[in-house]
Design an enzyme around this catalytic site. Structure first.
Site, PDB file in Angstrom:
ATOM      1  N   CYS B  14       0.842  -1.363   0.041  1.00 55.00           N
ATOM      2  CA  CYS B  14      -0.193   0.047   0.120  1.00 55.00           C
ATOM      3  C   CYS B  14       0.951   1.242  -0.003  1.00 55.00           C
ATOM      4  CB  CYS B  14      -0.907   0.011   1.220  1.00 55.00           C
ATOM      5  SG  CYS B  14      -1.864   1.524   1.575  1.00 55.00           S
ATOM      6  N   PRO B  15       0.657   2.287  -0.932  1.00 59.00           N
ATOM      7  CA  PRO B  15      -0.691   2.414  -1.792  1.00 59.00           C
ATOM      8  C   PRO B  15      -0.094   2.080  -3.148  1.00 59.00           C
ATOM      9  CG  PRO B  15       0.712   4.451  -1.431  1.00 59.00           C
ATOM     10  CD  PRO B  15       1.383   3.503  -0.790  1.00 59.00           C
TER      11      PRO B  15
END
Lengths: 156, 75
Positions: B14-15
Site C-alpha cells: 500500500c498504496p
C-alpha cells in the site's frame, strides 16, 4: 459530481512520519481528489531534492519495534540513528513499500500541490534552491483558502 | 475472463497497487478491462474501495496461490 478535496498539513521530518502524508496524498489523488499538502516546520525537510538524510530515531520513540530491547542510554550513542534508519529502510524495501522519493514523485505526477510555509522557510533559513522546483510558497491564510473547501483535512 | 491489459503489482505494498492501477487505467478506453495481480492482502478491500469511489467497475476478484487477481473495467 464535484471533485472532492483533501488538505494535509505535514509538520514532521522523520522517515516514519514522512510516509503518511505522501501515502494519503497519492492515494487520494488516485481516487480523484484534488489534493494539497502544506509543509511547515520539520515537514519542510520532505521538500528537499535529496531525501536520503531523512532519518528515524529510536530515541524518545519507545513504540518503535526493535530487534533487541535497547536501553535509552545505548540509543544515545553515536551512529544509532544511522543504524536505525538503515534497518528501517531495509525493512521498507523488503515489504515492497515505496521509497519516499518514489511516493513523492507519484504525488507530483498526480498533480498533488505542494505548498511550503514561507514563515518557517525563513525561520530555519532554508535555501529554496535545496527544494524541489514544484513547491509554491505561501502562508496560513492561503492554506485556509484551500482547506476551507475540503472534504478531508488532516494534520500530520 | 478477457482483458485488454495486465498490471502485475506482486510484491508491492500500500498504496502502490492502487496508485499504479489508476496509472495503468489512464491510457485505456472506456469499457476496456484491466487485469491486476497483487500479493498485498490489503488490496482486496482497497481495490473494491477504489472501484466504489472512482466509478470503475470491479468485475471480479479471486485468490489463487497467494495471489489476488482483479478484473477492473474502466468507466
Amino acid at each position: 459530481m464535484t471533485t472532492k478535496k483533501m488538505a494535509i498539513i505535514a509538520t514532521k521530518g522523520t522517515l516514519d512520519m514522512a510516509y503518511p502524508p505522501f501515502i494519503l496524498a497519492s492515494t487520494a489523488a488516485a481516487l480523484g481528489y484534488d489534493v494539497q499538502i502544506f509543509f511547515t516546520f520539520y515537514g519542510l525537510q520532505l521538500l528537499r531534492k535529496d531525501l536520503s538524510n531523512v532519518m528515524i530515531s529510536p530515541l524518545a520513540n519507545p513504540a518503535m519495534p526493535m530487534p533487541i530491547p535497547m536501553p535509552v542510554m545505548m540509543q544515545m550513542l553515536p551512529g544509532m540513528e544511522s543504524m536505525a534508519t538503515m534497518m528501517m529502510k531495509q525493512k521498507l524495501k523488503k515489504h515492497g513499500v515505496a521509497s519516499l522519493t518514489e511516493l513523492r514523485d507519484l504525488c507530483l505526477e498526480a498533480d498533488v500541490k505542494f505548498v511550503a510555509c514561507q514563515m518557517t522557510v525563513d525561520l530555519f533559513e532554508f535555501d529554496k534552491s535545496e527544494f524541489i522546483t514544484e513547491v509554491e510558497y505561501a502562508g496560513a491564510a492561503a492554506f485556509f483558502g484551500f482547506a476551507g473547501e475540503t472534504d478531508i483535512c488532516l494534520f500530520v | 475472463m478477457n482483458f485488454n491489459k495486465e498490471f502485475d503489482a506482486s510484491g508491492m505494498s500500500c498504496p502502490l497497487p492502487i496508485v499504479k492501477t489508476k496509472k495503468a487505467l489512464a491510457d485505456m478506453e472506456s469499457g476496456q478491462v484491466l487485469k491486476v495481480i497483487a500479493t498485498d492482502c490489503g488490496a482486496v478491500k482497497d481495490m473494491q474501495a477504489f472501484a466504489d469511489q472512482t466509478g470503475n467497475i470491479l468485475l471480479s476478484n479471486s485468490e489463487a496461490g497467494g495471489k489476488y487477481i482483479f478484473f477492473m473495467q474502466k468507466k
